[in-house]
Design an enzyme around this catalytic site. Structure first.
Site, PDB file in Angstrom:
ATOM      1  N   CYS A 278      -8.865  -9.202   1.076  1.00 52.40           N
ATOM      2  CA  CYS A 278      -8.944  -9.086  -0.363  1.00 52.40           C
ATOM      3  C   CYS A 278     -10.216  -9.612  -1.161  1.00 52.40           C
ATOM      4  O   CYS A 278     -10.772  -8.988  -2.054  1.00 52.40           O
ATOM      5  CB  CYS A 278      -7.820  -9.586  -1.044  1.00 52.40           C
ATOM      6  SG  CYS A 278      -7.278 -11.289  -0.710  1.00 52.40           S
ATOM      7  N   HIS A 337      -4.028 -13.611  -3.620  1.00 53.76           N
ATOM      8  CA  HIS A 337      -4.834 -12.243  -3.820  1.00 53.76           C
ATOM      9  C   HIS A 337      -5.955 -12.398  -4.412  1.00 53.76           C
ATOM     10  O   HIS A 337      -5.732 -13.106  -5.641  1.00 53.76           O
ATOM     11  CB  HIS A 337      -3.774 -11.359  -4.357  1.00 53.76           C
ATOM     12  CG  HIS A 337      -4.250  -9.925  -4.078  1.00 53.76           C
ATOM     13  ND1 HIS A 337      -4.636  -9.636  -2.956  1.00 53.76           N
ATOM     14  CD2 HIS A 337      -4.112  -8.925  -5.024  1.00 53.76           C
ATOM     15  CE1 HIS A 337      -5.317  -8.064  -3.202  1.00 53.76           C
ATOM     16  NE2 HIS A 337      -4.687  -7.798  -4.488  1.00 53.76           N
ATOM     17  N   ASP A 360      -8.658  -3.660  -8.713  1.00 55.11           N
ATOM     18  CA  ASP A 360      -8.333  -4.093  -7.444  1.00 55.11           C
ATOM     19  C   ASP A 360      -8.455  -3.321  -6.268  1.00 55.11           C
ATOM     20  O   ASP A 360      -7.908  -2.195  -6.113  1.00 55.11           O
ATOM     21  CB  ASP A 360      -6.617  -4.405  -7.397  1.00 55.11           C
ATOM     22  CG  ASP A 360      -6.353  -5.247  -6.147  1.00 55.11           C
ATOM     23  OD1 ASP A 360      -7.076  -5.236  -5.324  1.00 55.11           O
ATOM     24  OD2 ASP A 360      -5.364  -5.795  -6.017  1.00 55.11           O
TER      25      ASP A 360
END
Length: 719
Positions: A278, A337, A360
């Site tokens: 991530c 995250h 994202d």
């Protein structure tokens, strides 16, 4: 009869224009300008001067494979504004003998990208002569009030557009660690790679003309880039991998910057680079968006929810030894995250939802058939407006889902506890013009435990249920499943379940005795407190297992059982030790260990579950700059590193990089490092950009992958 006006040469004034347009760090040789701001060019004529009443000059700007006036990818605009229907503008600045200085300006809504500039010269009754003047690149303009990415704070523009290094926060909510990163958005060829990335998207492949026409919208561009950073649908930049075997690529923990990744992707014919997780996806996206001119920052959310079925509940399952089990639904709480926020107006939403938007690029769930997420308005997330575009419900669940713990035993599931506060903590980004951490949690949610927070949660849940019943919420996600009942009682949505500690009146808590340094035994105690006036006889099952940062567990490597007897209001501690020799064989790359205690009183069926995540700590790399840093003057940089382990490590490689300091990432093969051996090397380089810079370093071996360090350096002009 007078001669027709003949063009000899054109000066695009790249160096001067680029300074005015804040693009001089990208190039001084190629014209790179921002929309909504004028730039000057000079036309030199071969045979005579320009005569306004006699000569007519018309400019043509074209972008894309099929330039089209109707689509806005072709603009035709003259010096005379009387009959100029184009939003592009040209005006006469200076008419000298045999030269003409002209000011050109693209509208603040123009498509960004590479343009070809032409001119048509019509001299009274002579024929029209066409010339190609050259190429230029047009970018978004956060300095222009008419641009959808306008940001009215110069310090914020400097940080979120112009700063080419930063920190990405990792670790856990109890131990937040800054990871230095080289964004390098102004490094050589990066802008060309960013434009190539747009041309490799599925949108371009399917309909090039429409794709180029839509490139004026930061909403559209952000979704295209978001999908292109991962490679799940296309030949995107990065392959994601969350296992422990990275032998056919690079362990995500080893990367220290975006430039090496983008250049590798480009050099291999746009084949996805192995591997990312991530923070790497978010860092690459930050580089691309800042390069294109969209203000962008990297956000870390600690204890981040991944709710796969959209009911705003994360279910976690344990066995009777306290071991966390693989989740059947794939719901997880990620230790941390990382995503992006990009700044833009949202005319497609009701007023008030512009500003920072969540994007994202980590491939988790699909959005309109592609692996991307956002842009989702941060304000919409805070207010629970989960029906607003794009993917706001999923973003909401990352920061505001509830977490339910279940005990699995004998084929049955017993609910242990529902926690309304555990998801979404210490939401972090780098501060403006500082290396400090900025906590932005209040932008995403009302204070945990406040009436507003529960009201927003219930509003979001109601909107999700309504949307699913009407069939218009995310067609590609699973159907809504109501929360299962436990022991015949419906789960209450507005009050938390009583903690088992409230029922059996015993408190359990882990406490570390020393900093958990890698290579050393982990020393901790389990603290037990009897809060009642009755005698308590406890059996506590303890276990430890490695975690990946996405919350997925590895098998337990340590287990223990404690029998604790407590007099009324008595406290006791049970000492525990996990030897390095035991955890070293089972450690994930993320260096996370989850210790768990599942306690039960002999006279009660109630159980109490507590856990703690331990982040193992490495000694940082030390970097010293030997002498003053002067642009275009050689400088020596000393890098000091050590093997923290009590065993020999092999295959050691040191990587060092820094935008404006090194032309490319430096890789130094160290080989073998003896137990706890300390070493140093000295590198020489020639800084080629002035101002505040940062050096990033990483040391990897066969036993560890990411011992990191950084050093800020100010590069002065020549004395």
């Amino acid at each position: 009869m007078a001669q027709g006006l003949e063009l000899s040469v054109t000066d695009l004034q790249s160096s001067c224009n680029n300074v005015q347009h804040h693009t001089e760090e990208i190039s001084s040789d190629h014209l790179i300008v921002r929309r909504g701001l004028a730039f000057n060019i000079t036309l030199y004529f071969r045979n005579r001067d320009f005569q306004p009443g006699m000569d007519n000059i018309v400019f043509v700007a074209e972008t894309g494979p099929l330039p089209d006036l109707a689509k806005g990818t072709r603009a035709v605009f003259g010096l005379s504004s009387h009959h100029n229907l184009s939003p592009w503008m040209a005006s006469l600045e200076n008419n000298r003998a045999t030269s003409l200085e002209v000011s050109l300006c693209a509208p603040p809504t123009a498509a960004v990208g590479r343009y070809l500039l032409k001119v048509h010269i019509d001299s009274f009754q002579g024929s029209v002569t066409a010339y190609q003047l050259g190429e230029f690149i047009l970018l978004f303009n956060p300095w222009c009030p008419g641009d959808a990415v306008y940001l009215d704070s110069e310090p914020q523009r400097q940080e979120y557009v112009m700063n080419d290094y930063g920190f990405i926060y990792q670790g856990s909510k109890n131990w937040i660690r800054p990871c230095p990163w080289n964004y390098g958005q102004f490094e050589e060829n990066v802008i060309d790679i960013c434009l190539k990335l747009l041309d490799k998207s599925l949108n371009f492949q399917m309909d090039p003309a429409t794709d180029y026409a839509l490139r004026g919208s930061p909403i559209y561009i952000s979704r295209v880039v978001c999908a292109m950073i991962n490679s799940n649908d296309d030949n995107g930049v990065l392959n994601g991998k969350w296992s422990e075997n990275y032998s056919d690529g690079t362990n995500p923990a080893e990367w220290t910057g975006s430039v090496a990744i983008l250049k590798q992707w480009h050099a291999t014919g746009c084949q996805p680079v192995r591997y990312g997780q991530c923070w790497v996806f978010a860092a690459i996206m930050c580089t691309v968006m800042r390069c294109l001119g969209i203000p962008t920052r990297v956000i870390t959310n600690f204890d981040s929810g991944h709710d796969t079925d959209g009911n705003l509940i994360i279910d976690e399952y344990y066995d009777n030894t306290g071991r966390i089990l693989e989740n059947k639904k794939k719901d997880t709480v990620w230790n941390f995250h990382v995503w992006n926020e990009c700044w833009m107006a949202r005319k497609d939403l009701p007023p008030g939802y512009g500003g920072w938007q969540v994007l994202d690029a980590t491939p988790q769930e699909t959005s309109n058939g592609l692996y991307c997420c956002g842009p989702a308005s941060v304000r919409a997330i805070k207010e629970g407006e989960v029906n607003l575009s794009y993917d706001t419900a999923f973003a909401f669940s990352m920061v505001n889902a509830d977490c339910v713990s279940w005990l699995v035993h004998g084929g049955k599931e017993q609910r242990l506890h529902r926690d309304m506060n555990s998801v979404g903590n210490f939401i972090s980004t780098k501060s403006i013009h500082s290396d400090e951490r900025d906590d932005v949690t209040e932008n995403y949610k009302y204070a945990e435990g406040s009436p507003q927070e529960r009201q927003v949660f219930l509003k979001a849940l109601q909107k999700l249920e309504t949307g699913r019943s009407q069939g218009h919420y995310r067609a590609d996600s699973q159907p809504f499943r109501p929360m299962p009942l436990s022991q015949g009682h419906p789960r209450s949505l507005d009050t938390p379940s009583l903690r088992p500690s409230d029922v059996i009146q015993v408190s359990l808590k882990f406490q570390l005795l020393d900093l958990p340094n890698m290579g050393q035994d982990i020393q901790f105690v389990l603290l037990a407190l009897n809060m009642s006036l009755q005698f308590k006889d406890l059996k506590v099952n303890l276990s430890a297992q490695s975690l990946r940062h996405d919350g997925s567990p590895l098998p337990p490597f340590w287990q223990d059982t404690a029998f604790i007897q407590l007099l009324p209001e008595e406290a006791k501690s049970h000492p525990c030790q996990i030897p390095y020799s035991q955890y070293s064989r089972s450690l994930s790359t993320d260096k996370l260990i989850r210790i768990t205690a599942l306690g039960e009183e002999k006279s009660s069926p109630k159980k109490i579950l507590v856990d703690k995540i331990i982040n193992l700590v490495y000694p940082a790399i030390m970097i010293n700059v030997l002498g003053a840093a002067i642009v275009n003057q050689p400088i020596s940089i000393q890098v000091i590193f050590s093997n923290p382990l009590l065993e020999q490590v092999e295959d050691c490689v040191l990587t060092v990089e820094g935008s404006g300091l090194f032309k490319k990432q430096q890789r130094v093969f160290i080989g073998v490092l003896k137990p706890q051996h300390r070493a140093s090397i000295t590198l020489k380089t020639v800084p080629f950009k002035t101002g505040q810079r940062q050096i990033q370093a990483n040391l990897r071996s066969n036993k560890f992958k990411d011992i990191k360090g950084y050093k800020n350096v100010y590069v002065d002009l020549m004395l």
